[in-house]
Design a protein around this motif. Sequence first.
Motif, PDB file in Angstrom:
ATOM      1  N   ALA A 243       0.828  -1.214   0.000  1.00  0.00           N
ATOM      2  CA  ALA A 243       0.000   0.000   0.000  1.00  0.00           C
ATOM      3  C   ALA A 243       0.863   1.264   0.000  1.00  0.00           C
ATOM      4  O   ALA A 243       0.561   2.246   0.694  1.00  0.00           O
ATOM      5  N   LEU A 244       1.930   1.252  -0.774  1.00  0.00           N
ATOM      6  CA  LEU A 244       2.837   2.396  -0.841  1.00  0.00           C
ATOM      7  C   LEU A 244       2.134   3.578  -1.501  1.00  0.00           C
ATOM      8  O   LEU A 244       1.537   3.452  -2.570  1.00  0.00           O
ATOM      9  N   ARG A 245       2.209   4.723  -0.854  1.00  0.00           N
ATOM     10  CA  ARG A 245       1.584   5.932  -1.386  1.00  0.00           C
ATOM     11  C   ARG A 245       2.370   6.456  -2.585  1.00  0.00           C
ATOM     12  O   ARG A 245       3.518   6.082  -2.825  1.00  0.00           O
TER      13      ARG A 245
ATOM     14  N   ARG B 239     -10.954  -2.006   3.210  1.00  0.00           N
ATOM     15  CA  ARG B 239     -11.098  -1.109   4.357  1.00  0.00           C
ATOM     16  C   ARG B 239     -10.007  -0.035   4.349  1.00  0.00           C
ATOM     17  O   ARG B 239      -8.836  -0.314   4.148  1.00  0.00           O
ATOM     18  N   ILE B 240     -10.419   1.198   4.604  1.00  0.00           N
ATOM     19  CA  ILE B 240      -9.514   2.322   4.738  1.00  0.00           C
ATOM     20  C   ILE B 240      -9.669   2.879   6.150  1.00  0.00           C
ATOM     21  O   ILE B 240     -10.788   3.098   6.624  1.00  0.00           O
TER      22      ILE B 240
ATOM     23  N   PRO C  93      -3.885 -13.395   1.317  1.00  0.00           N
ATOM     24  CA  PRO C  93      -4.432 -13.296  -0.034  1.00  0.00           C
ATOM     25  C   PRO C  93      -4.590 -11.871  -0.544  1.00  0.00           C
ATOM     26  O   PRO C  93      -4.926 -11.674  -1.712  1.00  0.00           O
ATOM     27  N   VAL C  94      -4.342 -10.881   0.301  1.00  0.00           N
ATOM     28  CA  VAL C  94      -4.466  -9.486  -0.131  1.00  0.00           C
ATOM     29  C   VAL C  94      -3.160  -8.982  -0.723  1.00  0.00           C
ATOM     30  O   VAL C  94      -3.132  -8.434  -1.830  1.00  0.00           O
TER      31      VAL C  94
ATOM     32  N   ALA D 152      -3.684   3.566  10.149  1.00  0.00           N
ATOM     33  CA  ALA D 152      -3.085   4.846   9.789  1.00  0.00           C
ATOM     34  C   ALA D 152      -4.095   5.556   8.890  1.00  0.00           C
ATOM     35  O   ALA D 152      -4.452   5.056   7.826  1.00  0.00           O
ATOM     36  N   LYS D 153      -4.562   6.683   9.331  1.00  0.00           N
ATOM     37  CA  LYS D 153      -5.667   7.374   8.668  1.00  0.00           C
ATOM     38  C   LYS D 153      -5.439   7.537   7.171  1.00  0.00           C
ATOM     39  O   LYS D 153      -4.375   7.965   6.728  1.00  0.00           O
ATOM     40  N   GLY D 154      -6.453   7.142   6.390  1.00  0.00           N
ATOM     41  CA  GLY D 154      -6.430   7.304   4.948  1.00  0.00           C
ATOM     42  C   GLY D 154      -5.747   6.196   4.186  1.00  0.00           C
ATOM     43  O   GLY D 154      -5.773   6.189   2.949  1.00  0.00           O
ATOM     44  N   LEU D 155      -5.164   5.229   4.905  1.00  0.00           N
ATOM     45  CA  LEU D 155      -4.465   4.134   4.244  1.00  0.00           C
ATOM     46  C   LEU D 155      -5.229   2.826   4.402  1.00  0.00           C
ATOM     47  O   LEU D 155      -6.021   2.664   5.334  1.00  0.00           O
ATOM     48  N   PRO D 156      -4.981   1.871   3.500  1.00  0.00           N
ATOM     49  CA  PRO D 156      -5.599   0.553   3.657  1.00  0.00           C
ATOM     50  C   PRO D 156      -5.302  -0.032   5.038  1.00  0.00           C
ATOM     51  O   PRO D 156      -4.219   0.154   5.588  1.00  0.00           O
TER      52      PRO D 156
END
Length: 501
Positions: free
Chosen positions: A72-74, A127-128, A164-165, A112-116
């Motif tokens: 989930a790297l921004r 889910r975020i 699996p994600v 962490a707000k706003g992240l997966p």
Amino acid sequence: MSHVIDPVDAGDSPRTDVEPFGGPGGYDDLVMCDALTLSGLIKSREVSCVDVMTAYLDHIERHNGSVNAIVALRGRDELLAEARERDHQLADGHYLGWMHGFPHAVKDLSAAKGLPFTSGSPIFADRIADADDLFVARIKAAGAIVIGKTNTPEFGLGSQTYNPVWGTTATPYDTSRTAGGSSGGAAAALALRMVPVADGSDYMGSLRNPPAFNNVVGFRPSWGRIPEAGFIAQGAVVGPMGRSVADVAQLLSTMAGPDAGAPLGIGEDPEVFTRNLERDFRGTRIAWVGDWDGYLATEPGVLELCESSFDAFRNIGCHVEAALPDYKPEDIWQLFLRWRWWAQLGLVDLYDAPQTREQMKPEFVWEMEHGIALSALDVTKAAAARNDWQAALTKMFETYDYILAPSAQVFPFDKSTHWPTEIAGRPMDTYHRWMETVAPWTMTSLPVAAMPVGFDGRGLSMGIQIIGRHGADRAVLQLAHAYEQKTKWTQRVLPPALLSN
């Protein structure tokens, strides 16, 4: 095989002429800095936050694909914009703290707000997080920029990081093998210098087993050191990881400290962890529990590597001897099973709903089904047994100052294997029986430092647990620091990818 920079004997002083940054692998000097050095460079404005972020993102792009540690790297543009803002803050005299401008990745069991915030489960694949967990907010307040998440097993169950994600995470010392878990992504990212420090969490060794498999440092704090909501001291804690004990202690100072929402929290000022860790250990008595007199199955070579660390402890003045608490290890295991089953019931609604139950991995279903079968009497008896085990350890600490135990019972294994079904010919009857070496200390909520002890002939790493009295977190870190000065495994042995570009 990993590259040994300086194969000194345990207890000798490692070389001091090894270049601290840069090298033949083509990596940027900045990513090779320890966290405290990097912090000083940023604070003095010798390097910019943009330079630091660029170096780390380039390094992640180069190396993360081999281990799959950071997920989930921004986006780069967004992160560089935040780094520029950190530089503007510094120019205006607004220094946030020792992590000012640090890239940081949060374990995917935390919010962490706003992240997966998937917990590695397909149930929560979309889910975020709508808010930060408390320790994440504290890390941000100290100036860190959250760049993404670190990979973890599904719901953190098992010391093998696959789900699996996001897929499977490997140790950079042999990318065909597991990084351990559940903080496997964090440990592998640290070992490959893709983050300066990392957060993790631990119920059954998740801040201890991955450091052993990745040649880094982990610390499981006393329960309550880092605030946990509620009135029951369950087994799970969050804690810091790093490439040096000093870095770990500094991150602990940021994550720790009392909070009004944690009524059982430890009230000590976390500033204590920022102080010098030097201490005289002459006359210190240490007990080595090993495999509990043959009770624990261990892969050949594990105990020998752990025991090779004794010279370093003796060279700082400690006396190390084999000794066991007056308590049957099989009774500790039965206590652990019941306590952990009970702890998993917070997610029972997912089990009760057929559409989510079918998405759970078998180990989670196993935990749930045993938890549901518990009676109030079972939990009451488990609580009494936990008290008895605590009493036995309290008695042992009347003779010994610290306890040593292996951090794992096996070396890193093939990453396509879900979990070892046998060790040295002995069958494992549960998905986590092969991790039993960490369970006793979880059940007493004692502070534990996970320290490297070296490598076997295949280049696979192992570690040791340094266990102290409840609340004696700083004392454990001091012994770990003294041991580290005699061994320096994390600095001496780099993953092959850092030397072969």
